[in-house]
Design a protein around this motif. Structure first.
Motif, PDB file in Angstrom:
ATOM      1  N   MET A  70     113.160   6.314 108.793  1.00 27.89           N
ATOM      2  CA  MET A  70     114.426   6.078 109.494  1.00 27.89           C
ATOM      3  C   MET A  70     115.472   7.097 109.071  1.00 27.89           C
ATOM      4  O   MET A  70     116.234   7.601 109.908  1.00 27.89           O
ATOM      5  N   ALA A  71     115.513   7.407 107.784  1.00 30.21           N
ATOM      6  CA  ALA A  71     116.465   8.414 107.302  1.00 30.21           C
ATOM      7  C   ALA A  71     116.142   9.788 107.875  1.00 30.21           C
ATOM      8  O   ALA A  71     117.056  10.552 108.215  1.00 30.21           O
ATOM      9  N   ASP A  72     114.856  10.119 108.012  1.00 25.17           N
ATOM     10  CA  ASP A  72     114.476  11.400 108.617  1.00 25.17           C
ATOM     11  C   ASP A  72     114.960  11.488 110.062  1.00 25.17           C
ATOM     12  O   ASP A  72     115.473  12.521 110.498  1.00 25.17           O
ATOM     13  N   VAL A  73     114.798  10.395 110.820  1.00 22.69           N
ATOM     14  CA  VAL A  73     115.268  10.364 112.214  1.00 22.69           C
ATOM     15  C   VAL A  73     116.781  10.570 112.251  1.00 22.69           C
ATOM     16  O   VAL A  73     117.303  11.375 113.040  1.00 22.69           O
ATOM     17  N   LEU A  74     117.492   9.846 111.388  1.00 23.21           N
ATOM     18  CA  LEU A  74     118.948   9.959 111.343  1.00 23.21           C
ATOM     19  C   LEU A  74     119.377  11.376 110.959  1.00 23.21           C
ATOM     20  O   LEU A  74     120.305  11.937 111.544  1.00 23.21           O
ATOM     21  N   TRP A  75     118.695  11.978 109.996  1.00 21.82           N
ATOM     22  CA  TRP A  75     118.997  13.349 109.544  1.00 21.82           C
ATOM     23  C   TRP A  75     118.944  14.328 110.714  1.00 21.82           C
ATOM     24  O   TRP A  75     119.874  15.099 110.944  1.00 21.82           O
ATOM     25  N   VAL A  76     117.852  14.298 111.461  1.00 18.12           N
ATOM     26  CA  VAL A  76     117.685  15.260 112.556  1.00 18.12           C
ATOM     27  C   VAL A  76     118.667  14.970 113.684  1.00 18.12           C
ATOM     28  O   VAL A  76     119.219  15.892 114.281  1.00 18.12           O
ATOM     29  N   LEU A  77     118.934  13.696 113.959  1.00 23.58           N
ATOM     30  CA  LEU A  77     119.932  13.350 114.973  1.00 23.58           C
ATOM     31  C   LEU A  77     121.301  13.878 114.564  1.00 23.58           C
ATOM     32  O   LEU A  77     122.037  14.430 115.386  1.00 23.58           O
ATOM     33  N   ILE A  78     121.637  13.747 113.285  1.00 25.54           N
ATOM     34  CA  ILE A  78     122.911  14.283 112.791  1.00 25.54           C
ATOM     35  C   ILE A  78     122.931  15.798 112.913  1.00 25.54           C
ATOM     36  O   ILE A  78     123.957  16.379 113.300  1.00 25.54           O
ATOM     37  N   CYS A  79     121.826  16.457 112.620  1.00 26.13           N
ATOM     38  CA  CYS A  79     121.764  17.919 112.799  1.00 26.13           C
ATOM     39  C   CYS A  79     122.070  18.292 114.245  1.00 26.13           C
ATOM     40  O   CYS A  79     122.869  19.198 114.506  1.00 26.13           O
ATOM     41  N   LEU A  80     121.441  17.604 115.184  1.00 28.82           N
ATOM     42  CA  LEU A  80     121.681  17.887 116.598  1.00 28.82           C
ATOM     43  C   LEU A  80     123.135  17.633 116.970  1.00 28.82           C
ATOM     44  O   LEU A  80     123.733  18.415 117.714  1.00 28.82           O
ATOM     45  N   ALA A  81     123.702  16.556 116.462  1.00 28.95           N
ATOM     46  CA  ALA A  81     125.116  16.266 116.743  1.00 28.95           C
ATOM     47  C   ALA A  81     126.005  17.371 116.196  1.00 28.95           C
ATOM     48  O   ALA A  81     126.908  17.857 116.886  1.00 28.95           O
ATOM     49  N   ASN A  82     125.750  17.775 114.968  1.00 27.42           N
ATOM     50  CA  ASN A  82     126.569  18.820 114.350  1.00 27.42           C
ATOM     51  C   ASN A  82     126.499  20.123 115.139  1.00 27.42           C
ATOM     52  O   ASN A  82     127.517  20.760 115.391  1.00 27.42           O
ATOM     53  N   GLN A  83     125.314  20.509 115.516  1.00 28.29           N
ATOM     54  CA  GLN A  83     125.193  21.816 116.155  1.00 28.29           C
ATOM     55  C   GLN A  83     125.616  21.810 117.619  1.00 28.29           C
ATOM     56  O   GLN A  83     125.840  22.871 118.198  1.00 28.29           O
ATOM     57  N   THR A  84     125.773  20.627 118.206  1.00 21.21           N
ATOM     58  CA  THR A  84     126.235  20.556 119.597  1.00 21.21           C
ATOM     59  C   THR A  84     127.671  20.055 119.690  1.00 21.21           C
ATOM     60  O   THR A  84     128.190  19.854 120.790  1.00 21.21           O
ATOM     61  N   GLY A  85     128.313  19.832 118.541  1.00 21.60           N
ATOM     62  CA  GLY A  85     129.718  19.444 118.525  1.00 21.60           C
ATOM     63  C   GLY A  85     129.985  17.992 118.875  1.00 21.60           C
ATOM     64  O   GLY A  85     131.083  17.655 119.318  1.00 21.60           O
ATOM     65  N   VAL A  86     129.020  17.122 118.663  1.00 24.29           N
ATOM     66  CA  VAL A  86     129.204  15.705 118.958  1.00 24.29           C
ATOM     67  C   VAL A  86     129.719  14.989 117.712  1.00 24.29           C
ATOM     68  O   VAL A  86     129.128  15.088 116.639  1.00 24.29           O
ATOM     69  N   ASP A  87     130.829  14.270 117.859  1.00 24.75           N
ATOM     70  CA  ASP A  87     131.365  13.414 116.810  1.00 24.75           C
ATOM     71  C   ASP A  87     130.676  12.063 116.972  1.00 24.75           C
ATOM     72  O   ASP A  87     130.997  11.295 117.887  1.00 24.75           O
ATOM     73  N   LEU A  88     129.713  11.777 116.114  1.00 25.11           N
ATOM     74  CA  LEU A  88     128.927  10.551 116.271  1.00 25.11           C
ATOM     75  C   LEU A  88     129.749   9.288 116.060  1.00 25.11           C
ATOM     76  O   LEU A  88     129.456   8.263 116.672  1.00 25.11           O
ATOM     77  N   ASP A  89     130.769   9.334 115.215  1.00 25.29           N
ATOM     78  CA  ASP A  89     131.665   8.176 115.071  1.00 25.29           C
ATOM     79  C   ASP A  89     132.272   7.818 116.425  1.00 25.29           C
ATOM     80  O   ASP A  89     132.221   6.668 116.866  1.00 25.29           O
ATOM     81  N   GLU A  90     132.841   8.812 117.074  1.00 28.83           N
ATOM     82  CA  GLU A  90     133.491   8.603 118.372  1.00 28.83           C
ATOM     83  C   GLU A  90     132.468   8.250 119.457  1.00 28.83           C
ATOM     84  O   GLU A  90     132.699   7.354 120.276  1.00 28.83           O
ATOM     85  N   ALA A  91     131.339   8.933 119.446  1.00 26.27           N
ATOM     86  CA  ALA A  91     130.310   8.671 120.456  1.00 26.27           C
ATOM     87  C   ALA A  91     129.782   7.247 120.338  1.00 26.27           C
ATOM     88  O   ALA A  91     129.598   6.559 121.352  1.00 26.27           O
ATOM     89  N   LEU A  92     129.558   6.786 119.107  1.00 22.87           N
ATOM     90  CA  LEU A  92     129.060   5.427 118.920  1.00 22.87           C
ATOM     91  C   LEU A  92     130.115   4.398 119.323  1.00 22.87           C
ATOM     92  O   LEU A  92     129.800   3.395 119.974  1.00 22.87           O
ATOM     93  N   ARG A  93     131.370   4.638 118.966  1.00 25.92           N
ATOM     94  CA  ARG A  93     132.449   3.725 119.350  1.00 25.92           C
ATOM     95  C   ARG A  93     132.508   3.588 120.871  1.00 25.92           C
ATOM     96  O   ARG A  93     132.552   2.482 121.418  1.00 25.92           O
TER      97      ARG A  93
END
Length: 114
Positions: A70-93
């Motif tokens: 699960m942490a590996d999935v989250l890690w790569v998802l965060i990488c994709l968010a970072n490199q595409t400029g997605v604020d996951l806090d805001e996106a999840l809200r």
């Protein structure tokens, strides 16, 4: 750790140890691979699949593997968010607001869930 802090921690790790982000396409493939590894653990822990005798994760019925995958999935998802400029806090809200508005009665009225 908040999601924003996690995004910052992953970005810092990439800058210090990772040299650079993999391309978005490569990270999408890696995400798919990691989801598959998570699915493998879940199918053995909760489904009908059994552990191979040679698999060391069988000892704790995959508990550590489940956490790690699960942490590996989250890690790569965060990488994709970072490199595409997605604020996951805001996106999840926003996503929670969307689901609440759209589905506030849908599941409550679903007889299959009762």
């Amino acid at each position: 750790m908040t999601i924003q802090e996690a995004q910052q921690a992953v970005d810092q790790w990439i800058k210090v140890y990772g040299v650079r982000y993999f391309s978005e396409l490569t990270n999408m493939v890696v995400l798919t691979e990691e989801v598959g590894e998570l699915a493998r653990v879940i199918s053995r822990r909760y489904g009908e699949q059994s552990w191979k005798a040679s698999d060391p994760r069988a000892a704790d019925n995959g508990r550590q593997a489940l956490d790690d995958e699960m942490a590996d999935v989250l890690w790569v998802l965060i990488c994709l968010a970072n490199q595409t400029g997605v604020d996951l806090d805001e996106a999840l809200r926003k996503n929670i607001e969307k689901k609440t508005s759209r589905d506030k009665n849908r599941h409550i009225n679903n007889l299959k869930l009762k």
